[in-house]
Design a protein around this motif. Structure first.
Motif, PDB file in Angstrom:
ATOM      1  N   ARG A   1       3.969   2.526   8.219  1.00 60.12           N
ATOM      2  CA  ARG A   1       5.198   3.653   7.971  1.00 60.12           C
ATOM      3  C   ARG A   1       4.618   4.747   8.083  1.00 60.12           C
ATOM      4  O   ARG A   1       3.998   5.172   7.283  1.00 60.12           O
ATOM      5  CB  ARG A   1       5.883   3.114   6.558  1.00 60.12           C
ATOM      6  CG  ARG A   1       7.411   3.373   6.781  1.00 60.12           C
ATOM      7  CD  ARG A   1       8.060   4.812   6.892  1.00 60.12           C
ATOM      8  NE  ARG A   1       7.232   5.923   6.493  1.00 60.12           N
ATOM      9  CZ  ARG A   1       7.335   7.258   6.915  1.00 60.12           C
ATOM     10  NH1 ARG A   1       8.549   7.182   7.790  1.00 60.12           N
ATOM     11  NH2 ARG A   1       6.931   8.122   6.433  1.00 60.12           N
TER      12      ARG A   1
ATOM     13  N   ARG B   1       1.570   5.329  -6.715  1.00 63.86           N
ATOM     14  CA  ARG B   1       2.005   6.914  -6.771  1.00 63.86           C
ATOM     15  C   ARG B   1       3.084   6.950  -6.094  1.00 63.86           C
ATOM     16  O   ARG B   1       4.063   7.818  -6.341  1.00 63.86           O
ATOM     17  CB  ARG B   1       0.771   7.592  -6.143  1.00 63.86           C
ATOM     18  CG  ARG B   1       1.108   8.903  -5.740  1.00 63.86           C
ATOM     19  CD  ARG B   1       0.441   9.765  -6.934  1.00 63.86           C
ATOM     20  NE  ARG B   1       1.150  10.983  -6.799  1.00 63.86           N
ATOM     21  CZ  ARG B   1       0.771  12.151  -6.104  1.00 63.86           C
ATOM     22  NH1 ARG B   1      -0.526  11.959  -5.379  1.00 63.86           N
ATOM     23  NH2 ARG B   1       1.165  13.344  -6.019  1.00 63.86           N
TER      24      ARG B   1
ATOM     25  N   SER C   1      -1.585  -1.418  -4.396  1.00 64.37           N
ATOM     26  CA  SER C   1      -2.698  -0.345  -4.160  1.00 64.37           C
ATOM     27  C   SER C   1      -2.157   0.667  -5.439  1.00 64.37           C
ATOM     28  O   SER C   1      -1.000   0.847  -5.481  1.00 64.37           O
ATOM     29  CB  SER C   1      -2.831   0.165  -3.065  1.00 64.37           C
ATOM     30  OG  SER C   1      -1.969   1.101  -2.450  1.00 64.37           O
TER      31      SER C   1
ATOM     32  N   SER D   1       0.844  -1.175   0.175  1.00 64.96           N
ATOM     33  CA  SER D   1       0.072  -0.017   0.140  1.00 64.96           C
ATOM     34  C   SER D   1       0.758   1.286   0.112  1.00 64.96           C
ATOM     35  O   SER D   1       2.135   1.096  -0.048  1.00 64.96           O
ATOM     36  CB  SER D   1      -0.990  -0.121   1.117  1.00 64.96           C
ATOM     37  OG  SER D   1      -0.367   0.205   2.418  1.00 64.96           O
ATOM     38  N   GLY D   2       0.125   2.473   0.002  1.00 70.16           N
ATOM     39  CA  GLY D   2       0.976   3.721  -0.130  1.00 70.16           C
ATOM     40  C   GLY D   2       1.727   4.133   1.029  1.00 70.16           C
ATOM     41  O   GLY D   2       1.702   5.704   1.248  1.00 70.16           O
ATOM     42  N   GLY D   3       2.081   3.541   1.941  1.00 66.69           N
ATOM     43  CA  GLY D   3       3.425   4.017   2.755  1.00 66.69           C
ATOM     44  C   GLY D   3       4.496   4.190   2.010  1.00 66.69           C
ATOM     45  O   GLY D   3       4.628   3.377   1.150  1.00 66.69           O
ATOM     46  N   SER D   4       5.297   5.137   2.492  1.00 62.86           N
ATOM     47  CA  SER D   4       6.673   5.171   2.086  1.00 62.86           C
ATOM     48  C   SER D   4       7.514   4.048   2.438  1.00 62.86           C
ATOM     49  O   SER D   4       7.320   3.424   3.514  1.00 62.86           O
ATOM     50  CB  SER D   4       7.494   6.609   2.370  1.00 62.86           C
ATOM     51  OG  SER D   4       8.555   6.511   1.621  1.00 62.86           O
TER      52      SER D   4
ATOM     53  N   THR E   1      -4.730   2.363   4.826  1.00 60.69           N
ATOM     54  CA  THR E   1      -5.140   0.827   4.844  1.00 60.69           C
ATOM     55  C   THR E   1      -5.157   0.298   6.295  1.00 60.69           C
ATOM     56  O   THR E   1      -6.100  -0.603   6.545  1.00 60.69           O
ATOM     57  CB  THR E   1      -3.884   0.242   3.890  1.00 60.69           C
ATOM     58  OG1 THR E   1      -4.262   0.437   2.508  1.00 60.69           O
ATOM     59  CG2 THR E   1      -4.226  -1.375   4.152  1.00 60.69           C
TER      60      THR E   1
ATOM     61  N   ASN F   1     -11.500  -2.197  -1.251  1.00 61.93           N
ATOM     62  CA  ASN F   1     -10.485  -2.498  -2.618  1.00 61.93           C
ATOM     63  C   ASN F   1     -10.132  -3.938  -2.284  1.00 61.93           C
ATOM     64  O   ASN F   1     -10.292  -4.590  -1.080  1.00 61.93           O
ATOM     65  CB  ASN F   1      -9.531  -1.563  -2.799  1.00 61.93           C
ATOM     66  CG  ASN F   1      -8.688  -1.278  -1.424  1.00 61.93           C
ATOM     67  OD1 ASN F   1      -8.860  -1.774  -0.339  1.00 61.93           O
ATOM     68  ND2 ASN F   1      -7.476  -0.868  -1.563  1.00 61.93           N
TER      69      ASN F   1
HETATM   70  C1  LIG Z   1       5.476  10.217  -1.914  1.00 62.09           C
HETATM   71  C2  LIG Z   1       4.318   9.703  -0.842  1.00 62.09           C
HETATM   72  C3  LIG Z   1       4.399   9.334   0.377  1.00 62.09           C
HETATM   73  C4  LIG Z   1       3.722   8.780   1.079  1.00 62.09           C
HETATM   74  N1  LIG Z   1       4.280   8.163   2.128  1.00 62.09           N
HETATM   75  C5  LIG Z   1       3.220   7.881   3.166  1.00 62.09           C
HETATM   76  C6  LIG Z   1       3.512   7.123   4.406  1.00 62.09           C
HETATM   77  O1  LIG Z   1       4.841   6.762   4.688  1.00 62.09           O
HETATM   78  N2  LIG Z   1       2.801   6.646   5.380  1.00 62.09           N
HETATM   79  C7  LIG Z   1       1.461   6.787   5.095  1.00 62.09           C
HETATM   80  O2  LIG Z   1       0.673   6.089   5.895  1.00 62.09           O
HETATM   81  N3  LIG Z   1       0.925   7.469   3.996  1.00 62.09           N
HETATM   82  C8  LIG Z   1       1.698   7.731   3.060  1.00 62.09           C
HETATM   83  N4  LIG Z   1       1.297   8.466   2.060  1.00 62.09           N
HETATM   84  C9  LIG Z   1      -0.026   8.540   1.535  1.00 62.09           C
HETATM   85  C10 LIG Z   1      -0.668   7.457   1.000  1.00 62.09           C
HETATM   86  O3  LIG Z   1      -0.339   6.861  -0.023  1.00 62.09           O
HETATM   87  C11 LIG Z   1      -2.221   8.039   0.854  1.00 62.09           C
HETATM   88  O4  LIG Z   1      -3.128   8.043   2.128  1.00 62.09           O
HETATM   89  C12 LIG Z   1      -3.056   6.636   0.057  1.00 62.09           C
HETATM   90  O5  LIG Z   1      -4.362   7.298  -0.096  1.00 62.09           O
HETATM   91  C13 LIG Z   1      -3.039   5.422   0.819  1.00 62.09           C
HETATM   92  O6  LIG Z   1      -3.816   4.496   0.199  1.00 62.09           O
HETATM   93  P1  LIG Z   1      -3.655   3.171   0.036  1.00 62.09           P
HETATM   94  O7  LIG Z   1      -3.355   2.621   1.562  1.00 62.09           O
HETATM   95  O8  LIG Z   1      -4.850   2.169  -0.583  1.00 62.09           O
HETATM   96  O9  LIG Z   1      -2.519   2.670  -0.680  1.00 62.09           O
HETATM   97  C14 LIG Z   1       2.336   8.955   0.788  1.00 62.09           C
HETATM   98  C15 LIG Z   1       1.877   9.611  -0.325  1.00 62.09           C
HETATM   99  C16 LIG Z   1       3.007   9.997  -1.218  1.00 62.09           C
HETATM  100  C17 LIG Z   1       2.347  10.520  -2.310  1.00 62.09           C
END
Ligand SMILES: Cc1cc2nc3c(=O)[nH]c(=O)nc-3n(C[C@H](O)[C@H](O)[C@H](O)COP(=O)(O)O)c2cc1C
Length: 192
Positions: free
Chosen positions: A122, A40, A35, A8-11, A90, A101
């Motif tokens: 993260r 992204r 995800s 998922s979208g954590g770094s 997530t 999802n």
């Molecule tokens: C460059 C970048 C770094 C991110 N880093 C984090 C992170 O470290 N931890 C986190 O919880 N969200 C982070 N986000 C935000 C999530 O990607 C965002 O909330 C996303 O909607 C999560 O969706 P998902 O859980 O379906 O992947 C980051 C977003 C970007 C663009």
């Protein structure tokens, strides 16, 4: 062994890449879900692993929008699931049983089937909602881990740090990552 790996979208996409490499080397059948948030982050992280690097290591890749995928059903047997990295978003979904999802649905299924679920979160600092969500998933049966490697194994490279986190995550599934030196053990596993 069959495991679901959610990204998922954590770094920290390199954590996912390191885990997938280790699982492939161990002969694990991995079902990968990436995800849109992770895609992204991947482009923002620049020189890190690309989507193709991750998918090349998986036995099967599932579209995060495909709620009819095999891993969306509890009748599809797996040995568990990890989400690495696990975003705050997530984590919140899993904590509240939201399944809009495939990644969050598969995590929900893993919990309801009482299979091991590991969420490698993260984010820093941790907000109160995030801390409460971590407690909620813990109480529901998941293991919450943080992408924070220890330094007592004297790491020299970024790969050493990734290796540490990979080994500790796979420990949760009873899997041994070669070369991981455990505290007070010499490399062949005997006490020092
Ligand atoms: C460059 C970048 C770094 C991110 N880093 C984090 C992170 O470290 N931890 C986190 O919880 N969200 C982070 N986000 C935000 C999530 O990607 C965002 O909330 C996303 O909607 C999560 O969706 P998902 O859980 O379906 O992947 C980051 C977003 C970007 C663009």
């Amino acid at each position: 062994m069959r495991l679901v790996v959610g990204v998922s979208g954590g770094s920290g996409i390199p954590y996912a890449y390191a885990v997938l490499r280790a699982l492939q080397a161990l002969g694990t059948e991995t079902h990968l879900i990436v995800s849109s948030g992770a895609k992204r982050v991947m482009s923002a992280e620049g020189r890190g692993p690309r989507l193709g690097d991750l998918t090349a290591l998986a036995a099967e890749v599932h579209d995060d929008r495909d709620l009819a995928a095999s891993v969306a059903s509890g009748s599809f047997r797996t040995a568990g699931m990890m989400v690495i990295p696990c975003s705050a978003g997530t984590l919140a979904k899993v904590a509240h049983g939201m399944a809009d999802n495939l990644l969050s649905r598969a995590a929900h299924v893993t919990l309801k089937e009482r299979r091991p679920l590991v969420l490698v979160v993260r984010e820093d600092p941790l907000s109160r909602p995030m801390l409460l969500n971590m407690l909620a998933v813990h109480d529901a049966g998941a293991a919450v881990m943080t992408a924070s490697p220890g330094f007592y194994h004297a790491p020299e490279t970024v790969d050493d740090l990734l290796h540490f986190v990979t080994a500790r995550v796979l420990d949760q599934f009873g899997l041994d990552v070669p070369g991981f030196q455990r505290w007070k053990e010499v490399p062949d596993g005997r006490p020092s």
